[in-house]
Scaffold this motif. Structure first.
Motif, PDB file in Angstrom:
ATOM      1  N   LEU A 103       9.864   5.236  -6.225  1.00 39.93           N
ATOM      2  CA  LEU A 103       9.099   3.996  -6.317  1.00 39.93           C
ATOM      3  C   LEU A 103       8.428   3.601  -5.008  1.00 39.93           C
ATOM      4  O   LEU A 103       7.585   2.712  -4.987  1.00 39.93           O
ATOM      5  N   LYS A 104       8.800   4.255  -3.914  1.00 40.76           N
ATOM      6  CA  LYS A 104       8.270   3.872  -2.599  1.00 40.76           C
ATOM      7  C   LYS A 104       8.035   5.126  -1.762  1.00 40.76           C
ATOM      8  O   LYS A 104       8.769   5.401  -0.799  1.00 40.76           O
ATOM      9  N   PRO A 105       7.003   5.924  -2.082  1.00 39.85           N
ATOM     10  CA  PRO A 105       6.766   7.176  -1.352  1.00 39.85           C
ATOM     11  C   PRO A 105       6.580   6.988   0.149  1.00 39.85           C
ATOM     12  O   PRO A 105       6.832   7.915   0.921  1.00 39.85           O
ATOM     13  N   SER A 106       6.174   5.792   0.566  1.00 35.60           N
ATOM     14  CA  SER A 106       5.950   5.543   1.994  1.00 35.60           C
ATOM     15  C   SER A 106       7.242   5.235   2.747  1.00 35.60           C
ATOM     16  O   SER A 106       7.226   5.126   3.979  1.00 35.60           O
ATOM     17  N   SER A 107       8.360   5.103   2.043  1.00 33.90           N
ATOM     18  CA  SER A 107       9.622   4.791   2.702  1.00 33.90           C
ATOM     19  C   SER A 107      10.035   5.940   3.622  1.00 33.90           C
ATOM     20  O   SER A 107       9.938   7.120   3.267  1.00 33.90           O
TER      21      SER A 107
END
Length: 307
Positions: A173-177
């Protein structure tokens, strides 16, 4: 760099055989660097299996890591010998004066009990509070994650009608994490629990951000930036045969249990299950260790002294 664990710990030979680089005290002291101090609060009954699983993931980092094994002092382990505990473990009371770069709190087979009925709940609360001042970053797993998110934010757990059991597809849900660096959009994660936390309750806490979720099994991984905590509600650390071991244990004991979902090839328990989560398990722990290395103070004593 390899992981530093005692030469005589049973996990040492297992990890070396798997190709994980392990090192002795003699080799470690020759390296002019500060190893990351990682503590493992092992609440699982079979502590040796859990030691191997966690050391395998922590030891895959290119950084030098020193792993300390910790247990609840007043709780007697049923499936691990006292000799093993005395040789390799310290109680939390014995290490509470120390500072750790990272700290892992495992699951425990007590999910169906209300937290306040757990025999060591008061000590568990003390440990969780202690992590806010003596630990730079915490990885809470399964029951450990549920206990932590309840203690810090009052997020409840809910009893399931049947055990959530098997290998389920999850979404990134948060590829930039920073913790999901290198993750696929969709990946498999082992699930084995009788309770759950729910999205609606997590969303009520602004400090919490959902990173992984399954359309079938719900929340998997939650990040809390302010507290520098991760909450992993499933079992990326599991061995290839962990779910099979649980399944056959219950079958042999006459406990009603469904076959784990999407696990045995062709749903045939006689066939060897394939591990489809190992690479993402290594990615998650590798990203966590790397973030610790990038942000922890060089002087351990500075941990917990700055906002």
């Amino acid at each position: 760099m390899p992981i530093k664990i005692p030469d005589t710990l049973p996990a040492f030979e297992t990890l070396a055989h798997e190709g994980v680089r392990v090192m002795t005290e003699t080799v470690a002291i020759r390296q002019d660097i500060r190893p990351l101090q990682i503590g493992l609060l092992n609440l699982m009954p079979n502590k040796i299996k859990t030691e191997v699983q966690m050391a395998r993931l922590v030891g895959a980092s290119p950084l030098q890591v020193e792993l300390s094994l910790i247990r609840i002092g007043g709780h007697k382990a049923k499936n691990t010998s006292e000799d093993h505990l005395l040789a390799f473990y310290e109680t939390w009371e014995e290490v509470r004066h120390r500072k750790f770069d990272g700290f892992i709190i495992t699951g425990a087979p007590i999910e169906t009990l209300p937290y306040e009925e757990v025999t060591y709940w008061k000590e568990m609360q003390q440990i969780l509070d202690w992590t806010t001042t003596n630990v730079h970053s915490t990885m809470n797993v399964c029951w450990g994650a549920m206990a932590a998110v309840y203690h810090f934010h009052g997020v409840p757990k809910y009893q399931l009608k049947e055990k959530a059991f098997g290998v389920y597809r999850h979404q990134n849900l948060k590829p930039s994490s920073i913790y999901l660096n290198g993750f696929s959009d969709d990946f498999a994660v082992p699930v084995s629990r009788w309770t759950e936390v729910r999205r609606t309750d997590i969303e009520k806490v602004p400090a919490l951000q959902i990173l992984m979720e399954s359309s079938e099994m719900g929340i998997c991984l939650v990040q809390e930036t302010a507290g520098n905590r991760l909450y992993m509600f499933n079992h990326v650390e599991y061995d290839s045969t962990s779910l099979a071991d649980e399944y056959f244990r219950d079958v042999n004991a006459g406990v009603p249990i469904k076959m784990p979902h999407n696990y045995f090839p062709h749903n045939d328990p006689a066939l060897q299950p394939q591990n489809r989560w190992r690479s993402h398990a290594h990615l998650l722990f590798g990203n966590w260790i790397n973030e610790i290395y990038q942000t922890t103070p060089y002087d351990l004593e500075e941990i917990g002294t700055k906002a």
